[in-house]
Design a protein around this motif. Structure first.
Motif, PDB file in Angstrom:
ATOM      1  N   GLU A  97      -7.006  -6.002  -4.509  1.00 32.01           N
ATOM      2  CA  GLU A  97      -6.254  -6.526  -3.367  1.00 32.01           C
ATOM      3  C   GLU A  97      -6.256  -5.572  -2.181  1.00 32.01           C
ATOM      4  OE1 GLU A  97      -3.100  -4.721  -6.079  1.00 32.01           O
ATOM      5  OE2 GLU A  97      -5.125  -5.525  -6.190  1.00 32.01           O
ATOM      6  N   ALA A  98      -6.723  -4.365  -2.391  1.00 26.25           N
ATOM      7  CA  ALA A  98      -6.711  -3.401  -1.299  1.00 26.25           C
ATOM      8  C   ALA A  98      -7.973  -3.524  -0.450  1.00 26.25           C
ATOM      9  CB  ALA A  98      -6.600  -1.981  -1.848  1.00 26.25           C
ATOM     10  N   ILE A  99      -7.773  -3.515   0.860  1.00 15.35           N
ATOM     11  CA  ILE A  99      -8.908  -3.502   1.784  1.00 15.35           C
ATOM     12  C   ILE A  99      -8.818  -2.197   2.557  1.00 15.35           C
ATOM     13  CG2 ILE A  99      -9.977  -4.659   3.754  1.00 15.35           C
ATOM     14  CD1 ILE A  99      -8.593  -7.240   2.639  1.00 15.35           C
ATOM     15  N   VAL A 100      -9.926  -1.508   2.635  1.00 10.88           N
ATOM     16  CA  VAL A 100      -9.908  -0.162   3.193  1.00 10.88           C
ATOM     17  C   VAL A 100     -10.935  -0.040   4.312  1.00 10.88           C
ATOM     18  CG1 VAL A 100     -10.184   2.290   2.643  1.00 10.88           C
ATOM     19  CG2 VAL A 100      -9.251   0.729   0.930  1.00 10.88           C
TER      20      VAL A 100
ATOM     21  N   TRP B 166      -7.587   3.549   6.652  1.00 12.13           N
ATOM     22  CA  TRP B 166      -6.635   2.455   6.787  1.00 12.13           C
ATOM     23  C   TRP B 166      -6.680   1.616   5.527  1.00 12.13           C
ATOM     24  CZ3 TRP B 166      -3.517   1.748  11.089  1.00 12.13           C
ATOM     25  CH2 TRP B 166      -3.779   2.599  12.174  1.00 12.13           C
ATOM     26  N   VAL B 167      -5.515   1.307   5.006  1.00 10.87           N
ATOM     27  CA  VAL B 167      -5.439   0.551   3.765  1.00 10.87           C
ATOM     28  C   VAL B 167      -4.554  -0.666   3.990  1.00 10.87           C
ATOM     29  CG1 VAL B 167      -4.795   0.605   1.334  1.00 10.87           C
ATOM     30  CG2 VAL B 167      -5.691   2.676   2.422  1.00 10.87           C
ATOM     31  N   HIS B 168      -5.107  -1.829   3.701  1.00 11.83           N
ATOM     32  CA  HIS B 168      -4.308  -3.052   3.757  1.00 11.83           C
ATOM     33  C   HIS B 168      -3.976  -3.414   2.321  1.00 11.83           C
ATOM     34  CE1 HIS B 168      -3.191  -7.027   5.557  1.00 11.83           C
ATOM     35  NE2 HIS B 168      -3.346  -7.390   4.302  1.00 11.83           N
ATOM     36  N   VAL B 169      -2.705  -3.352   2.002  1.00 10.94           N
ATOM     37  CA  VAL B 169      -2.303  -3.657   0.630  1.00 10.94           C
ATOM     38  C   VAL B 169      -0.931  -4.325   0.672  1.00 10.94           C
ATOM     39  CG1 VAL B 169      -1.258  -1.392   0.178  1.00 10.94           C
ATOM     40  CG2 VAL B 169      -2.220  -2.694  -1.703  1.00 10.94           C
ATOM     41  N   ASP B 170      -0.754  -5.321  -0.176  1.00 16.71           N
ATOM     42  CA  ASP B 170       0.515  -6.057  -0.210  1.00 16.71           C
ATOM     43  C   ASP B 170       0.913  -6.569   1.178  1.00 16.71           C
ATOM     44  OD1 ASP B 170       0.652  -5.546  -2.871  1.00 16.71           O
ATOM     45  OD2 ASP B 170       2.102  -3.918  -2.711  1.00 16.71           O
ATOM     46  N   GLY B 171      -0.061  -7.033   1.935  1.00 13.89           N
ATOM     47  CA  GLY B 171       0.246  -7.649   3.218  1.00 13.89           C
ATOM     48  C   GLY B 171       0.641  -6.694   4.307  1.00 13.89           C
TER      49      GLY B 171
ATOM     50  N   ALA C 199      -0.627  -3.016   6.567  1.00 10.84           N
ATOM     51  CA  ALA C 199      -1.653  -2.010   6.833  1.00 10.84           C
ATOM     52  C   ALA C 199      -0.987  -0.639   6.916  1.00 10.84           C
ATOM     53  CB  ALA C 199      -2.369  -2.326   8.136  1.00 10.84           C
ATOM     54  N   HIS C 200      -1.653   0.359   6.376  1.00  5.33           N
ATOM     55  CA  HIS C 200      -1.135   1.726   6.407  1.00  5.33           C
ATOM     56  C   HIS C 200      -2.251   2.657   6.861  1.00  5.33           C
ATOM     57  CE1 HIS C 200       2.352   0.485   3.923  1.00  5.33           C
ATOM     58  NE2 HIS C 200       1.466  -0.336   3.396  1.00  5.33           N
TER      59      HIS C 200
END
Lengths: 140, 535, 491
Positions: free
Chosen positions: A28-31, A39-44, A46-47
């Motif tokens: 589920e993680a997009i990096v 940048w990590v998109h996880v659980d809706g 972005a971080h």
């Protein structure tokens, strides 16, 4: 080499064990990467994580806060103290005079601030890098 | 390769009783290890905090690659010396992975007597560096020592394997092209100053690290000169003036990070080629070892059951299964590496000695490392066996063990008594690593046997004068002998004296041997060649 | 289907709206032409355009305001019509005239209409003259002697504004008429201080006002219809960030009244093309605010509930075609919400951010009108809007749920955006209840700060990101296989 990720300015230790490398990544993680910025998109959400190699990190760690502390540029003894706890000082103001190798050296305020602690009294000796005067930290 | 067929009844009462016993043994081991590693008086912890120093175990973890194993050696060194006051002999030793490279780690423990070197500390350091030499492993030294413990200087200063050997070994390592990096995290005084100085690289922590031949008090006493630690041997002086130290670091973690980067620059040694296959875990659960090892070390058990719980897939190709059956010989794999195993299923007879000597040479020719699983009470004695040449046949086995070029590894699984220990690659025979299980006793003969011999000698002396002894008088001779033997033949005593490289929980044996074999292969293996076998 | 009198349409805009217009232009079988600035290289509109001319200027914005340059580019490409999008030259009567003078069709209202509605005072007077509701007011200049009296007659609360003012300076809300004269005096002195002009006017102040606007369409044949209202009360720094249709505030009667009012104003103005009449609404009353003579950013919510492509209607009207439907044929279904995705940092007073767009993936179950492509960059050259998410549900609750899912599913990596903020905003009880007003975001300061991730999430993030640090990956891969398999074992 284990290093650190800065997340919202806070350093978090980061390491990668060989087992982590083998395990399949969480789907589920997009990096996305932009140099040291990951940048990590996880659980809706972005971080942003900023990679910091360990040597840089530890160098900066010991350097940070340096702004709060006036340190001894060389070993010596205190011959004059111009401030007491709670005094306001402006950058460059002489807070203390030390003697070392027959030379008088003025210890100046590294920035504007309020004196939190005067670590050495007149006559006391110290090593190089010893904290002489600490200013109150500035909340970031 | 065929799998060993285990005949153990895991629900039987013997198994269960053994298991309970051995779990107690292991719990005791773990407790002692934990105490050595982590239990310190609060004032010692506080002192480290005050100095801004990390606890040794934290330094170690920061140094090692994450998610990699660390094989600690001689954890319980000195556990029965100095009133138990110098845990681990104030030293840490082991093999770990730093920046992807297998390295030996040697560290002073400043939380034990300020990291002072006791005689056993020196012995442990020398052994650690011997391991580095024998296996060509780079070394990371974490230096933080107050110097030698002067009251005991006679036991660690002058002799061949005393403190000078540390520096000799460092020099030899460098000559061999095996790099060392020292991290100076505390004072390196007197001889200790040579550890960073003789390392190819060194890092020094600003504020806490210092290197000098004589500290400020000694300088004051010797010349009257008053000088600060920083001026005399601090990070800035040594990295910018004397050139004794290479890299200044602002904190211990910074220093460790620099050291890790340095180790990452080391060119990896090309490993000796031995037969290797994809590893397979043992078919039989190693935990079952607890139910196999007997409560009374005199009870016999089949070593094949032990082998089945150490080797890959529990597979074992047994050599000469019908000949010399008291010595089990055969091929197996540990973590994929092919090894030749010799394990005692009883006393060594003529045939078992010949079989062992032959098998060692087969393995040597085949470039197959050797594993000795000791449970040996000795060579057979008696007229019949002397007439058959038991001494001559034993000599053949000792000649083979001594001459083998392939790396050897020894585990004392239960007992190592008498000359049989020589045939089974005891400490004197330069096994690359020698470990012991907690019940693994070692001595020239068993306690009862020794007591009997000694009382018998006494009785014969008395008999010549027509005297005799009462049962009480006999006991008075026997009991102290038995007591002394029991103490000095225990695994804890052996490991305290560094007669081994540490005690192992039996279930850890496979990993320990895997790491040891991998480490040993960093050194090239010489071609096989032997002395004269008495035929 | 009637043929178009032009074969190609120049889109004199950029970003998401350029792409959005281009899609409809192409769907109608026309050629989409584009003027573009180099900073937008690789943007979606460029990928869609059949032809493009690069324009430049002292600043990128200036390029899009350079009428001669744009007209020249349009001529060069043989454009038959020019669609101005929103912003830039879209409400510039001079541009509309220049387009016509160059023999091309301006996709928008008559220049006179643009001028009328562009002058706030004239527009207000026009609307009032035609009998539509404007906020009751008193202008000092009309008769300074009776100013206080007239102001008092409006009834509390009232808002005092400097005539020469702007940006909120010198504005004073009076809720208690007892202090009216005192406040007028203060307002006057502030006006003098800020603007050198102490003249004032007052108008009825609506507490917790809502921003409600009505979409209208007028053709060249005198037909005018409305396409219902949109509510745009969620604003930060006076700019809309969430819009929805229909408004949760209106009763059916109010809806009919406000929509008919908007259509009436458009009719009175002889309005041609798409336009929006904005109202301020509160306490059951609504007053005309202004009319926007262009396509609005938030037009997609109207498209979602009516099924009508507004750009298509703009082009057909510009082509002289009569509206193909009357008011009765305009129906609506469900509830739509638009969320403006902006490059901004809510925690720092919505300050614009910049950075590369490393990953961009629109979520399923939503319309995403984006102005930048993966690999592009958000610069400080233009406004910070990256794109818009539009969701449509059976009812408002479903639309809000979809909005949250769409926001969660929108992958936009490389710079700080307001996506997280929008999720927090859409989860606010007042927003969920539809109890919103233009000051709500300003009151909800607690939503602005990014909540700190919990330990478990942080650990997960670190674990995920660690795999993307070459240094860490290389060193983990260098661990000998057996040691890796043994793992963190200790004896």
């Amino acid at each position: 080499m284990p290093g650190f990720f800065l997340i919202d300015g806070v350093a978090h230790p980061a390491a990668l064990a060989p087992a982590d490398l083998k395990a399949s990544p969480p789907e589920e993680a997009i990096v996305a990467k932009d140099g040291d910025h990951i940048w990590v998109h996880v659980d809706g959400a972005a971080h942003e994580l900023v990679w910091q190699d360990p040597i840089t990190h530890f160098e900066e760690e010991s350097a940070s806060g340096g702004d709060d502390v006036a340190r001894a540029p060389m070993p010596g003894s205190v011959i004059q103290v111009a401030v007491t706890d709670g005094d306001s000082v402006t950058e460059g103001e002489i807070m203390m005079v030390i003697e070392s190798m027959k030379l008088e050296t003025a210890i100046k305020a590294p920035r504007d601030g309020v004196v939190m602690t005067v670590h050495r009294a007149i006559g006391q000796t110290f090593e190089r890098d010893a904290a002489l005067i600490t200013l109150e930290a500035i909340a970031l | 390769m065929r799998r060993i067929h285990s005949r153990i009844d895991t629900s039987g009462t013997t198994y269960q009783a053994n298991r309970a016993h051995n779990l107690r043994m292991v719990a005791e081991l773990r407790e002692k290890q934990e105490a050595v590693r982590n239990v310190r008086p609060q004032r010692d912890r506080d002192r480290l905090d005050r100095q801004g120093k990390m606890f040794l175990r934290d330094r170690l973890e920061a140094l090692l690659d994450p998610g990699t194993p660390f094989l600690e050696l001689s954890t319980l060194a000195a556990n029965m010396a100095y009133d138990g006051d110098v845990p681990g002999a104030g030293q840490l030793s082991g093999i770990g992975v730093v920046s992807g490279r297998e390295v030996v780690i040697h560290a002073d423990d400043a939380s034990v007597k300020g990291g002072a070197w006791y005689p056993l500390s020196v012995k442990k350091i020398v052994r650690t560096l011997d391991i580095a030499i024998e296996n060509r492993l780079p070394v990371v030294h974490l230096c933080d020592s107050a110097g030698g413990f002067l009251p005991l200087q006679a036991e660690f200063f002058a002799d061949r394997y005393h403190a000078g050997r540390i520096f000799r070994n460092q020099s030899i390592l460098s000559k061999m092209g095996v790099p060392q990096v020292a991290v100076v995290m505390g004072h390196c005084t007197a001889g200790g100053a040579y550890i960073p100085a003789l390392s190819d690289y060194n890092v020094i922590v600003r504020g806490t690290g210092a290197i000098f031949l004589g500290g400020p008090p000694l300088v004051k006493a010797a010349t009257g000169e008053e000088v600060t630690v920083e001026e005399l041997g601090g990070a800035d002086m040594h990295t910018s003036v004397s050139g004794t130290a290479d890299y200044p670091a602002s904190s211990e973690r910074h220093a460790i990070a620099i050291a890790r980067e340095i180790v990452g620059r080391f060119t990896r040694a090309e490993k000796a080629q031995v037969d290797w296959a994809e590893p397979e875990p043992p078919y039989y659960d190693p935990q079952e070892l607890y139910g196999i090892l007997p409560q009374d070390s005199r009870t016999t058990f089949d070593m094949r059951e032990v082998i089945a719980r150490i080797v890959d897939g529990s597979r074992f190709h047994e050599y000469q299964p019908r000949y010399g059956e008291t010595l089990v010989c055969g091929f197996a794999r540990i973590w994929g590496y092919q090894v030749g195993i010799l394990a005692n299923n009883g006393v060594l007879f003529n045939d078992s000695s010949l079989k062992g000597a032959h098998f060692i040479q087969l393995c040597d020719k085949n470039r197959t490392p050797l594993i000795f699983l000791q449970n040996i009470t000795g060579f057979m004695v008696g007229r019949e066996y002397e007439r058959r040449g038991i001494s001559k046949d034993g000599a053949k086995m000792i000649m083979a063990v001594s001459g083998a070029s392939v790396p050897k590894f020894t585990v004392n699984c239960n007992g190592a008594f008498g000359a049989g220990v020589y045939g089974m690659s005891g400490r004197a025979f330069d096994s690359r690593f020698l470990f012991s299980w907690p019940q693994g006793q070692t001595s020239v003969m068993g306690a009862e046997q020794a007591a009997n011999v000694l009382t018998d000698i006494k009785l014969r002396q008395l008999a010549r004068n027509g005297d005799t002894l009462t049962a009480e008088q006999i006991d008075a001779i026997r009991d102290p002998v038995i007591e002394g033997y029991k103490r000095e033949q225990s695994a804890y005593y052996a490991t305290s004296e560094i007669w081994d490289d540490g005690l192992l929980d039996p279930v850890d044996t496979r990993n320990a041997l895997g790491i040891a074999i991998s480490a040993a292969l960093n050194a090239p293996i010489e071609d096989p060649h032997y002395g004269v076998f008495r035929l | 289907m009637t043929a178009f009198p032009f074969e190609s349409v120049l889109i004199a805009n950029r970003g998401e709206i350029a792409a959005r217009v281009a899609r409809t232009v192409k769907a109608l079988g026309l050629r989409a032409l584009l003027v573009a600035h180099r900073v937008d290289e690789g943007s979606p509109a460029l990928a869609l355009a059949d032809d493009v001319r690069w324009i430049e200027g002292p600043t990128p914005v200036a390029a899009f305001l350079d009428i001669p340059q744009i007209i020249a580019a349009a001529r060069d490409m043989g454009a038959g019509a020019i669609h101005p999008g929103y912003g830039f030259l879209s409400e510039n009567a001079g541009f509309a005239r220049a387009v016509a003078a160059a023999g091309m069709i301006f996709v928008g209202p008559e220049p006179d209409t643009i001028e009328l509605m562009g002058d706030k005072v004239r527009a207000r007077a026009f609307v009032e003259r035609h009998g539509f509701p404007v906020a009751p007011s008193a202008i000092e200049d009309d008769d300074p002697a009776t100013f206080v009296e007239r102001a008092r007659a409006l009834g509390a609360p009232i808002l005092i504004k400097p005539s020469a003012g702007g940006g909120g300076k010198g504005m004073r809300i009076v809720r208690d008429m007892a202090v009216l004269e005192q406040e007028i005096a203060r307002g006057r002195s502030e006006g003098e201080r800020y603007f050198g002009d102490g003249r004032l006017f007052v108008e009825r102040y609506i507490e917790r006002p809502r921003h409600i606007e009505v979409q209208v369409l007028g053709d060249a044949h005198g037909n005018v219809v409305h396409l219902f209202e949109r509510e745009c009360s969620l604003q930060r720094r006076f700019q809309k960030i969430v819009e929805e249709a229909p408004s949760p505030a209106l009763t059916p009667q109010e809806r009919e009244r406000i929509c008919e009012t908007a259509a009436g104003i458009a009719r009175a103005a002889g309005y041609r093309n798409a336009g929006t009449v904005e109202f301020i609404y509160g306490q059951g009353e609504f007053y005309f605010l202004e009319m926007n003579t262009r396509l609005q950013v938030e037009h997609p919510v109207t498209e979602a509930i009516t099924g009508i492509d507004l750009v298509e209607q703009q082009l057909r009207i510009a082509a002289g075609q009569p509206l193909a439907f009357d008011q009765a044929a305009v129906t609506r279904s469900g509830h739509a919400i638009e969320l403006r995705i902006c490059a901004e940092d809510s925690a720092r007073d919505f300050a614009p951010t910049t950075g590369p767009v490393l990953r961009l993936a629109a979520p399923a179950g939503a319309r995403f009108d984006g102005g930048v492509s993966e690999g592009g960059r958000i610069s400080a050259a233009f406004d910070p809007m990256i794109g818009k998410l539009i969701v449509h549900g059976e009812d408002r609750a479903e639309a809000i749920a979809r909005a949250d899912r769409a926001l969660a599913g929108l992958v936009l990596l490389g710079l700080k955006t307001n996506i997280g903020y929008l999720r927090r905003l859409m989860g606010d009880p007042a927003v969920i209840a539809g109890d919103i007003h233009t000051g709500l975001i300003g009151e909800r300061t607690e939503l602005a700060a990014e909540p700190v991730a919990d330990e478990a999430t942080l650990a997960r993030l670190v674990a995920i990101a660690a795999r993307h640090v070459p240094e860490l990956v290389r060193e983990a891969a260098e661990i000998p296989a057996m040691h890796a398999a043994i793992g963190g074992w200790r004896n």
